[in-house]
Motif scaffolding. Structure first.
Motif, PDB file in Angstrom:
ATOM      1  N   VAL A 132     -15.341  -7.876   3.133  1.00 48.00           N
ATOM      2  CA  VAL A 132     -14.140  -7.285   3.710  1.00 48.00           C
ATOM      3  C   VAL A 132     -12.991  -8.280   3.580  1.00 48.00           C
ATOM      4  O   VAL A 132     -13.125  -9.445   3.977  1.00 48.00           O
ATOM      5  CB  VAL A 132     -14.359  -6.903   5.192  1.00 48.00           C
ATOM      6  N   ASP A 133     -11.874  -7.820   3.011  1.00 49.27           N
ATOM      7  CA  ASP A 133     -10.673  -8.638   2.860  1.00 49.27           C
ATOM      8  C   ASP A 133      -9.497  -7.925   3.505  1.00 49.27           C
ATOM      9  O   ASP A 133      -9.358  -6.705   3.377  1.00 49.27           O
ATOM     10  CB  ASP A 133     -10.347  -8.870   1.383  1.00 49.27           C
ATOM     11  N   THR A 134      -8.649  -8.688   4.186  1.00 52.88           N
ATOM     12  CA  THR A 134      -7.421  -8.150   4.750  1.00 52.88           C
ATOM     13  C   THR A 134      -6.267  -8.594   3.868  1.00 52.88           C
ATOM     14  O   THR A 134      -6.096  -9.794   3.619  1.00 52.88           O
ATOM     15  CB  THR A 134      -7.219  -8.652   6.195  1.00 52.88           C
ATOM     16  N   LEU A 135      -5.500  -7.626   3.374  1.00 54.93           N
ATOM     17  CA  LEU A 135      -4.366  -7.897   2.494  1.00 54.93           C
ATOM     18  C   LEU A 135      -3.088  -7.498   3.216  1.00 54.93           C
ATOM     19  O   LEU A 135      -3.009  -6.424   3.808  1.00 54.93           O
ATOM     20  CB  LEU A 135      -4.496  -7.099   1.192  1.00 54.93           C
ATOM     21  N   ARG A 136      -2.096  -8.367   3.152  1.00 55.95           N
ATOM     22  CA  ARG A 136      -0.799  -8.079   3.761  1.00 55.95           C
ATOM     23  C   ARG A 136       0.268  -8.197   2.695  1.00 55.95           C
ATOM     24  O   ARG A 136       0.161  -8.997   1.772  1.00 55.95           O
ATOM     25  CB  ARG A 136      -0.511  -9.071   4.880  1.00 55.95           C
ATOM     26  N   GLY A 137       1.324  -7.398   2.846  1.00 54.31           N
ATOM     27  CA  GLY A 137       2.409  -7.482   1.888  1.00 54.31           C
ATOM     28  C   GLY A 137       3.524  -6.513   2.224  1.00 54.31           C
ATOM     29  O   GLY A 137       3.688  -6.107   3.375  1.00 54.31           O
ATOM     30  N   THR A 138       4.257  -6.142   1.192  1.00 55.37           N
ATOM     31  CA  THR A 138       5.400  -5.246   1.355  1.00 55.37           C
ATOM     32  C   THR A 138       5.288  -4.088   0.376  1.00 55.37           C
ATOM     33  O   THR A 138       4.529  -4.144  -0.597  1.00 55.37           O
ATOM     34  CB  THR A 138       6.725  -5.989   1.097  1.00 55.37           C
TER      35      THR A 138
END
Length: 142
Positions: free
Chosen positions: A79-85
């Motif tokens: 499980v990976d959490t990705l943040r961005g715009t």
């Protein structure tokens, strides 16, 4: 020879005259507004060449940010959490995640779901199926 000098002088005058043209400033463009129904929670399965399955849940927030939780299954689940715009224009949602190391594009369909795009076209697997992120509408509590 006289004509060569005259031709050279005319060409130099032409280029100097062209280089002095002043361009008009560009008009201010109105900001692109993202329709309110683009924001929300989406879930679906994304293509994966190196794994058995890749499931993504993501929130598109009204401040233009994305929070995506990606579960990759290859024997075990990671499980990976990705943040961005993200930005939205012409029914396309473009996302830059994880300090711009991950880039996803989606085409918005007529019911509000997002179809994954690859190289400018909606992605279809070997069976012709699209990878779709389904939009979930939450009931408003009164």
């Amino acid at each position: 020879m006289k004509y060569a000098y005259a031709l050279t002088a005319m060409l130099c005058g032409f280029f100097v005259g062209c280089s002095e043209q002043k361009s008009e400033p560009l008009p201010d463009l109105p900001p692109v507004e993202i329709p309110a129904d683009v924001y929300g929670f989406y879930s679906g399965q994304m293509p994966c060449d190196y794994c058995d399955r890749r499931i993504v849940d993501m929130d598109l927030l009204s401040d233009g940010t994305v929070l995506a939780v990606q579960t990759t299954v290859k024997g075990t689940a990671q499980v990976d959490t990705l943040r961005g715009t993200f930005v939205y224009a012409d029914s396309i949602v473009k996302m830059d995640l994880s300090d711009k190391t991950v880039h996803w594009d989606f085409k918005r369909d007529k019911v509000g779901n997002l179809a994954y795009m690859k190289q400018g076209d909606v992605f279809r697997d070997a069976d012709g199926m699209k990878a779709v992120m389904v939009r979930f509408y939450k009931k408003i509590k009164k």
